[in-house]
Design a protein around this motif. Structure first.
Motif, short mmCIF file in Angstrom:
data_model
loop_
_atom_site.label_atom_id
_atom_site.label_comp_id
_atom_site.label_asym_id
_atom_site.label_seq_id
_atom_site.Cartn_x
_atom_site.Cartn_y
_atom_site.Cartn_z
N GLN A 112 0.91 -1.26 0.07
CA GLN A 112 0.17 -0.02 0.08
C GLN A 112 0.80 1.36 0.00
O GLN A 112 0.63 2.19 -0.76
CB GLN A 112 -0.99 0.00 1.27
N ASN A 113 1.81 1.37 0.94
CA ASN A 113 2.68 2.36 1.19
C ASN A 113 3.72 2.88 0.00
O ASN A 113 4.03 4.03 -0.24
CB ASN A 113 3.34 2.31 2.44
N SER A 114 4.22 1.74 -0.52
CA SER A 114 5.49 2.04 -1.44
C SER A 114 4.95 1.53 -3.13
O SER A 114 5.77 2.02 -3.98
CB SER A 114 6.32 0.98 -1.04
N ILE A 115 3.73 1.26 -3.32
CA ILE A 115 3.42 0.59 -4.76
C ILE A 115 2.07 1.56 -4.89
O ILE A 115 1.90 2.16 -5.73
CB ILE A 115 3.28 -0.73 -4.95
N LEU A 116 0.84 0.93 -4.00
CA LEU A 116 -0.34 1.34 -4.66
C LEU A 116 -0.60 2.94 -4.40
O LEU A 116 -1.40 3.51 -4.96
CB LEU A 116 -1.42 0.71 -3.89
N GLY A 117 -0.21 3.45 -3.23
CA GLY A 117 -0.24 4.81 -2.93
C GLY A 117 0.26 5.72 -3.65
O GLY A 117 -0.37 6.51 -4.38
N PRO A 118 1.63 5.44 -4.16
CA PRO A 118 2.35 6.37 -5.00
C PRO A 118 1.60 6.25 -6.61
O PRO A 118 1.48 7.26 -7.42
CB PRO A 118 3.84 5.96 -5.26
N LEU A 119 1.10 5.09 -6.79
CA LEU A 119 0.48 4.75 -8.26
C LEU A 119 -0.80 5.46 -8.29
O LEU A 119 -0.95 6.20 -9.37
CB LEU A 119 0.38 3.27 -8.44
N LYS A 120 -1.46 5.59 -7.23
CA LYS A 120 -2.66 6.55 -7.26
C LYS A 120 -2.57 7.80 -7.45
O LYS A 120 -3.03 8.63 -8.17
CB LYS A 120 -3.43 6.44 -5.95
N ASP A 121 -1.32 8.56 -6.89
CA ASP A 121 -1.29 9.91 -7.03
C ASP A 121 -0.61 10.14 -8.46
O ASP A 121 -1.18 11.00 -8.89
CB ASP A 121 0.10 10.04 -6.12
N ARG A 122 0.25 8.97 -9.11
CA ARG A 122 0.37 9.49 -10.70
C ARG A 122 -0.68 9.31 -11.37
O ARG A 122 -0.92 10.16 -12.34
CB ARG A 122 1.42 8.33 -10.85
N ARG A 123 -1.69 8.33 -11.25
CA ARG A 123 -2.95 8.16 -11.92
C ARG A 123 -4.05 9.33 -11.76
O ARG A 123 -4.55 9.91 -12.61
CB ARG A 123 -3.54 6.76 -11.51
N LYS A 124 -4.03 9.96 -10.69
CA LYS A 124 -4.65 11.31 -10.49
C LYS A 124 -4.08 12.39 -11.36
O LYS A 124 -5.04 12.95 -11.87
CB LYS A 124 -4.83 11.49 -9.01
#
Length: 494
Positions: A112-124
């Motif tokens: 969550q913290n190192s992969i999915l969280g940053p991915l969400k920010d980039r997708r946003k």
């Protein structure tokens, strides 16, 4: 084998992903390192290895491209490019997922913290740009697209039915997921559960809501067959001219091409019209393409270290069809009309494993067993029987557009009675039948040896349900009229 060697532009996002992929390559593909403690359980006669603690096998992201509708023509290129960058982000995140297993084992919040969280920010950020580009071009962007920014992790054996699972904070750590077996190849999938003995498939059991055959006893009963070979010219690339025009490696997997010989991400309609063709009838310069099948036997193909190939987990010997039958048929309800030149049709969904089966249009079978069709399994065929991939394209056209923002809305499947939905008209239906000579994989103790698999986006784990097919009509006017006349007269032509 060769590939299309036209000089190609590489967007910055692709270069970034390429660098990340290079770190993830091992043994010809993405390393699937499993550091989870495991236990065995008996299931269906096979021992399957399951993690004692849940393992995130892949990344499940909402498909923004399929949700977009109102995109002005002058914004289409920019939007398609942004969506392709989003695909690259998912690929990059999956590669990080597959190469950080030890860190995940030591930290339950790592994914969550190192992969999915940053991915969400980039997708946003990309979704914001898409909305801006649509609005600048005079369209009205959907304000709810931001809701599609977040992704989830989930086990390999949990297929999405179109909704989201209930993983805690999207970290996918709440279930008992199957360890993703690499079969000793260093790539994730396919696994034993992706295969089925054709004798175990019930006849006439396939759900046919998609891919309905258009022709029947009434209406226009003729056929037109075009012979374009089986890619003897070795035309391969990992582009997708329809979904990601202008983007190098937009498909993240390798395609076979027959017909048009100038087909890559940068081919204009003029390029297609002026190209050579592998079709016997030189009036057919249409492009027909599909993801290659590979035998995961350790063969180092021409793309073993390339994006779209081994660097993204698509490894092994490329298998050309022994036969590729391209046939156009008619409508059960009446005459068909001519397709417009440069009409684009995508059928099936390359992301069906995570998207769900709403757009899946896969049909796998074996010769001699054509009444037994499966959508989510690769068939194990008896000796002397060929593996079959069959696709019936959408055959109802909106009468106006050669493409649409999500590359689907301008086309529709026939309804149960063979008629087109209101506002659509019947065109010749393309049916593609690919036959392969493939040694039957062996499945023992929950392991599959020398499996074959369709090329896929890395996070789709080579699932058979992700099979798809693409077509651009580049027949000259005389030939298209001949196709229509033949079908409407009830004749069989070629």
């Amino acid at each position: 084998m060769g590939r299309n060697t036209r000089k190609r532009r590489t967007p910055l996002a692709t270069k970034i992903v390429a660098g990340a992929a290079a770190l993830a390559v091992g043994g010809g593909g993405l390393v699937w390192a499993n550091f989870y403690a495991s236990a065995h359980e008996d299931h269906g006669g096979h021992n399957r290895t399951r993690s004692a603690g849940a393992q995130v096998a892949t990344i499940d992201c909402p498909d923004v491209g399929q949700k977009i509708r109102d995109v002005p023509d002058r914004a289409r290129g920019e939007v398609d490019g942004e969506l392709a960058t989003m695909d690259s982000q998912i690929t990059n995140a999956y590669q990080r997922l597959a190469t950080t297993r030890r860190a995940q084992a030591g930290d339950s919040q790592f994914v969550q913290n190192s992969i999915l969280g940053p991915l969400k920010d980039r997708r946003k950020a990309i979704i914001d740009r898409i909305q801006l580009e649509i609005n600048r071009a005079g369209g009205k962007a959907d304000d709810n697209l931001d809701e599609l920014a977040g992704c989830q992790g989930r086990p390999a054996d949990q297929q999405n039915g179109g909704g989201q699972d209930d993983g805690q904070n999207g970290d996918g750590q709440n279930g008992d997921g199957q360890n993703q077996d690499d079969n000793g190849n260093g790539v994730a999938g396919p696994v034993a559960d992706d295969f089925i003995d054709i004798n175990d498939v019930q006849p006439n059991s396939r759900n046919s809501r998609n891919g309905l055959a258009a022709n029947g006893d009434g209406g226009s009963t003729g056929t037109f067959v075009t012979d374009c070979g089986v890619n003897e010219n070795n035309l391969f690339n990992s582009d997708n001219l329809i979904a990601a025009p202008g983007v190098d490696n937009g498909a993240h997997h390798t395609h076979d091409y027959v017909g048009n010989q100038d087909n890559d991400a940068f081919s204009s309609d003029e390029d297609l019209a002026n190209a050579d063709t592998s079709c016997q009838n030189q009036g057919d310069k249409s492009t027909y393409y599909w993801p290659v099948l590979r035998l995961q036997d350790g063969t180092q193909e021409f793309d073993a270290n390339d994006q779209g190939g081994g660097a993204e987990g698509n490894i092994g010997k490329i298998l050309k069809p022994a036969q590729a039958e391209l046939k156009f048929v008619g409508s059960q309800q009446g005459d068909v009309v001519a397709m417009p030149k440069f009409l684009r049709i995508i059928t099936g969904d390359a992301k069906s494993f995570t998207n769900g089966d709403a757009n899946a249009n896969t049909s796998w079978s074996c010769s001699g067993f054509e009444d037994r069709q499966v959508t989510d399994k690769y068939p194990l065929c008896p000796e002397g029987s060929q593996v079959l991939r069959t696709t019936n394209f959408q055959s109802c056209w909106d009468g106006q557009n050669i493409d649409s923002a999500n590359h689907r809305d301008h086309m529709a499947f026939v309804q149960e009675d063979g008629s087109c939905p209101e506002g659509f008209q019947a065109i010749p239906q393309l049916q593609v039948r690919l036959a392969y000579d493939i040694p039957t994989p062996t499945v023992e103790n929950g392991q599959v040896q020398n499996p074959y698999a369709v090329d896929s986006f890395p996070e789709q784990l080579h699932k058979p349900i992700t099979d798809h097919n693409d077509f651009i009509n580049v027949m000259d006017e005389d030939l298209m009229n001949e196709v229509v006349d033949c079908i409407n007269r009830g004749e069989d032509c070629q």
